[in-house]
Design an enzyme around this catalytic site. Structure first.
Site, short mmCIF file in Angstrom:
data_model
loop_
_atom_site.label_atom_id
_atom_site.label_comp_id
_atom_site.label_asym_id
_atom_site.label_seq_id
_atom_site.Cartn_x
_atom_site.Cartn_y
_atom_site.Cartn_z
N HIS A 106 0.20 -5.60 -7.35
CA HIS A 106 0.55 -4.95 -6.58
C HIS A 106 2.33 -4.50 -7.50
O HIS A 106 2.98 -4.33 -8.80
CB HIS A 106 0.83 -4.33 -5.61
CG HIS A 106 1.53 -2.56 -5.50
ND1 HIS A 106 2.99 -2.55 -5.14
CD2 HIS A 106 1.45 -1.61 -5.73
CE1 HIS A 106 3.59 -1.61 -5.27
NE2 HIS A 106 2.42 -0.40 -6.07
N CYS B 293 -7.13 -2.06 -21.64
CA CYS B 293 -5.85 -1.68 -21.19
C CYS B 293 -5.49 -2.59 -20.11
O CYS B 293 -4.86 -2.63 -18.78
CB CYS B 293 -5.87 -0.40 -20.51
SG CYS B 293 -7.54 0.10 -19.78
#
Ligand code: PEP
Ligand code: MG
Length: 853
Positions: A427, A802
């Site tokens: 993250h 992506c």
């Protein structure tokens, strides 16, 4: 039949000698060019890579052949010549051939003191670099007396227990042997490989007659460059030192002259204006004919200039861009050549502040360099403290075990982030790269103790409030406030990228979640947004509470009511994105993470949430427990959540359509792209497609506006790649999410792999962290299968990538090879991707031009 080129192992450098950089090294080839330009270059002989390799393997150096052009009493220097000067090489050795007889002759010609000085320097460098003796025993004396020479020889003979070699043949043979062996040593090999050299990179050597730089009249040596190595702006740089040799002028503590007129002291331009003018003209000629900014090593012997060597001027990335653009703007090189000259990763240094290369670094710990750039600030351990610091105008460095979506605001407020756990797609890393924040993850040598102090190796401690510097380019955590240098975005940078865009044949979009990201993406000229992770919008101020209310709703009506309060907020986000992107494509991914990410993890947080929701603590706790999963990344997330709790996707689809209509009315028409995450079966797509189409129909009938959109699928499970033919029947685009696809292909947790990744790489189990560098074999095969089958299902399907790999040159090469339409990457990697993509196109064109028709 094609003639096979033959190169001699020992080649006297003349205008017509058969030489090549790939055989003799860049320095040797450059010396030949200098000879061709008509410069006064002392007699030089080049040894090929093969010759040096044989010497390293034990073959006797061909000294007779080498010495032939130098006459009976040679005085020589030997310099390394690898293919790329940045790969380094052993130090140059000067004055080979110095012995008692030569010394006596030099005493007559240049004076005793100068002759002593040369002899001392030779014994010193021979002892240190050839005989590998302790350099502390061979310090140069203040006065170069005959006694000092005798003492240094004696020290040598005591240490070696043999006489100092007198014969130039022996000296030269030993020098060549030691340089050849040094190149093949482990540390030299590792060092050059870290700079991109292949494992079998060769070393050539150049043997050159010494131009003394010592003697009567204006004599000395120096180094001259013609642009500032930091900025690339025109400027004469370097020094000249009378009665000196080699590069001594650059390291002299005193006495060196400036080259051009300088208020700080005397210059060569004042003292020897003709020599200076000649050097300046030499620089101009080099620039025009060698098509490069060179750094030239010269001597002056009784007023006469000799050019000994010229190397590509070492330069900082900002200067590299400026030089390439200036050379192309002046028509010296083509624009495509300028584009090829800049390694894409060098741009990274221009987009972010960096630690000043000259600054001292007191390194406390190291981790994985997850997001480039450097920042300095005061240590904080929670997101709240980071926000509070920012509120007080104090820069904060946030150190956490790991970050979670709850920390997002604190991360945005911090100057840099460090996590103890996690890898390059954790993250913290993803957010750091997304918002251009320096980030180091997986700093496993750090721990946080109960007193809230950070413990580092060697018993060091960092307390909240201490100054620390984070270098996200190298992965270092440094104690104190270290000097930084500013980012270098300028006109040359923009010009170079405009030239790159003219060459590029694959699209580059940005992964942008917020209006701020989208603005950066546009600044770097992304052609659209390839991935907007919508869930990040739910962590903004006030919204996380609404998400929690959705999660705790007991009836559909209740959740619909809360979602109707989220709708305008989400619509507002999308309007801003569409406005900023001005009609360029925007691909919005529907909600992806497991719901528990919106819930607090500690008791205090749970209690606060219970108060906010007006529910008993026990009930809230029970619901949180019920939502917890053993394997949340493989649990109820992505499309599974969309099907189980359809209201969230319906709200998002409505927000997208209403925003597209509103933004389209005010500006360029918007055709949003909607992407479904974590698909593994075609039926999932059919179900969500029906749901979205129903919302589109409702919005059409309510507004009377056309609602156009494209629906696509994120291919990030192996099954989606395998079933791409079926899936593509329902999707107009397939975008490969290589973060999850890598995780699932390897069965390797994105968030935990950091714990053993470095051991795996060190032991050669993996070539590189596959979250960092696309695994073109395994994951790549799935991309190929997915692309081929997707096209089979729908020939005009758009293919894209992506995942975080999208900005890396290797992944761009792979996707371009597979005919993808675009890559999408963090906004700060967009310039790098534009340049890398252009280089691939140019390289392909050049290879095609070289092939026989
Ligand atoms: C991916 O999985 O590659 C991806 C882009 O999505 P995320 O990183 O949000 O899981
Ligand atoms: Mg994913």
């Amino acid at each position: 039949m094609q003639q096979v080129a033959r190169f001699e192992k020992v080649t006297p450098i003349t205008q017509t000698a058969r030489m090549a950089a790939a055989v003799h090294g860049g320095r040797a080839k450059c010396l030949q060019r200098l000879v061709r330009l008509g410069f006064n270059v002392p007699t030089t002989v080049a040894l090929s890579f093969d010759a040096v390799h044989e010497i390293a393997r034990g073959k006797a150096p061909p000294v007779g052949e080498i010495l032939a052009p130098f006459g009976p009493a040679p005085l020589l220097c030997v310099r390394p010549s690898s293919l790329d000067q940045d790969w380094g090489g052993p130090s140059a050795i000067l004055n080979i051939g110095m012995n008692d007889a030569r010394h006596a002759a030099l005493c007559d010609s240049i004076g005793e003191e100068a002759a002593n000085a040369l002899y001392l320097r030779f014994i010193q460098s021979y002892a240190e670099h050839v005989s590998r003796l302790d350099p502390d025993l061979f310090l140069l004396p203040d006065a170069p007396s005959a006694e000092a020479v005798a003492a240094m020889r004696e020290t040598y003979e005591e240490e070696m227990e043999e006489p100092f070699p007198e014969a130039p043949q022996v000296q030269l043979a030993e020098v060549l042997r030691s340089m050849a062996r040094a190149w093949e040593g482990t540390s030299a090999r590792l060092l050059r490989q870290s700079k991109g050299a292949p494992a079998d990179a060769g070393l050539g050597l150049v043997v050159q007659a010494m131009a003394l730089g010592v003697g009567p009249g204006e004599s000395g040596s120096g180094v001259i460059g013609f642009v500032d190595p930091e900025t690339g702006e025109p400027q004469i740089t370097g020094r000249y030192l009378r009665q000196s040799q080699g590069r001594e002028a650059l390291s002299a503590a005193s006495g060196a002259l400036y080259l051009t007129n300088d208020p700080r002291g005397p210059s060569l331009e004042e003292c020897a204006p003709e020599a200076f003018a000649e050097l300046r003209a030499a620089g101009d000629l080099c620039r025009q004919r060698l098509r490069e900014e060179m750094q030239v090593e010269f001597t002056i012997e009784s007023g006469r200039i000799a050019i000994l060597d010229a190397v590509r001027l070492p330069r900082a990335p900002k200067a590299a861009v400026k030089i390439a653009v200036s050379l192309a703007s002046e028509g010296i090189i083509p624009e495509a050549e300028a584009v090829m000259r800049i390694p894409p990763v060098a741009l990274t240094a221009l987009l972010h502040r960096q630690v000043d290369p000259a600054a001292e670094r007191d390194i406390v710990a190291r981790g994985i360099a997850a997001s480039p750039g450097a920042a300095t600030g005061r240590l904080v351990l929670t997101a709240e403290e980071a926000e509070a610091s920012a509120g007080r105008g104090e820069p904060a460095i946030l150190i956490r075990r790991e970050t979670s979506p709850e920390d997002i605001r604190g991360m945005q407020a911090a100057r840099a982030i460090v996590t103890i756990r996690g890898g390059v797609t954790s993250h913290a890393a993803v957010i750091g790269r997304g918002i251009g924040l320096p980030c180091v993850v997986g700093a496993g040598d750090l721990s946080i103790d109960r007193q809230g102090q950070v413990l580092a190796p060697g018993g060091r401690r960092l307390k909240p409030g201490d100054w620390v510097t984070v270098d996200g380019t190298t992965g270092e955590i440094i104690a104190g406030e270290v000097r930084l240098v500013e980012a270098g975005l300028d006109d040359s940078f923009r010009t170079l990228l405009a030239w790159a865009d003219a060459e590029r044949d694959i699209g580059v979009r940005a992964n942008a979640d917020t209006p701020g990201d989208a603005e950066v993406a546009r600044r770097f000229q992304a052609e659209g947004i390839g991935l907007c992770r919508t869930e990040h919008m739910f962590f903004e101020d006030g919204r996380i509470g609404l998400m929690r209310e959705v999660i705790f709703s007991e009836t559909d009506e209740e959740s619909a009511a809360v979602l109707s309060r989220l709708l305008p907020l989400q619509r507002g986000d999308f309007i801003r994105l569409f406005e900023i992107m001005g009609g360029r494509p925007v691909c919005i991914r529907l909600f992806d993470p497991p719901l528990h990410e919106f819930l607090p993890t500690d008791t205090r947080g749970l209690k606060d949430m219970a108060v906010m929701l007006g529910k008993p603590h026990a009930e809230v706790k029970a619901r949180v427990e019920a939502l917890s999963e053993y394997n949340p990344m493989l649990g109820m997330r992505g499309v599974r959540l969309g099907i189980a709790v359809p209201q969230i996707y319906e709200m998002q689809a409505r927000a997208i359509f209403e925003a597209a209509i509103e933004a389209g009315r005010a500006g360029a028409p918007v055709v949003p792209e909607i992407m479904i995450p974590l698909v593994s079966a075609a039926r999932e797509v059919e179900v969500v497609k029906a749901m979205i189409e129903a919302v589109a129909a409702a919005v059409r009938s309510e507004t009377g506006d056309m609602v156009e959109y494209r629906l696509g699928v994120m291919v990030e499970t192996p099954r989606a790649a395998l079933r791409a033919a079926d899936i593509a029947q329902h999707a107009s685009f397939l975008s490969f999410g290589t973060n999850d696809l890598t995780q699932m292909t390897y069965g390797l947790s994105r968030d935990d792999a950091g714990r053993f990744m470095s051991a795996y790489i060190r032991r050669g189990v993996y070539e590189e962290d596959p979250f960092h560098l696309l695994d073109t074999e395994g994951v790549g095969e799935l991309l190929q299968i997915g692309a081929a089958r997707g096209r089979k299902g729908r020939p005009d399907v758009t293919l894209a990538i992506c995942g975080e790999h999208g900005g890396s040159p290797r992944a761009i090469a792979f996707c371009r090879g597979e005919g993808f339409t675009y890559v999408s990457c963090s906004p700060y990697r967009v310039p790098l991707a534009r340049l890398a993509a252009a280089q691939l196109a140019i390289a392909e064109r050049r290879t095609a031009a070289e092939l026989p028709a």
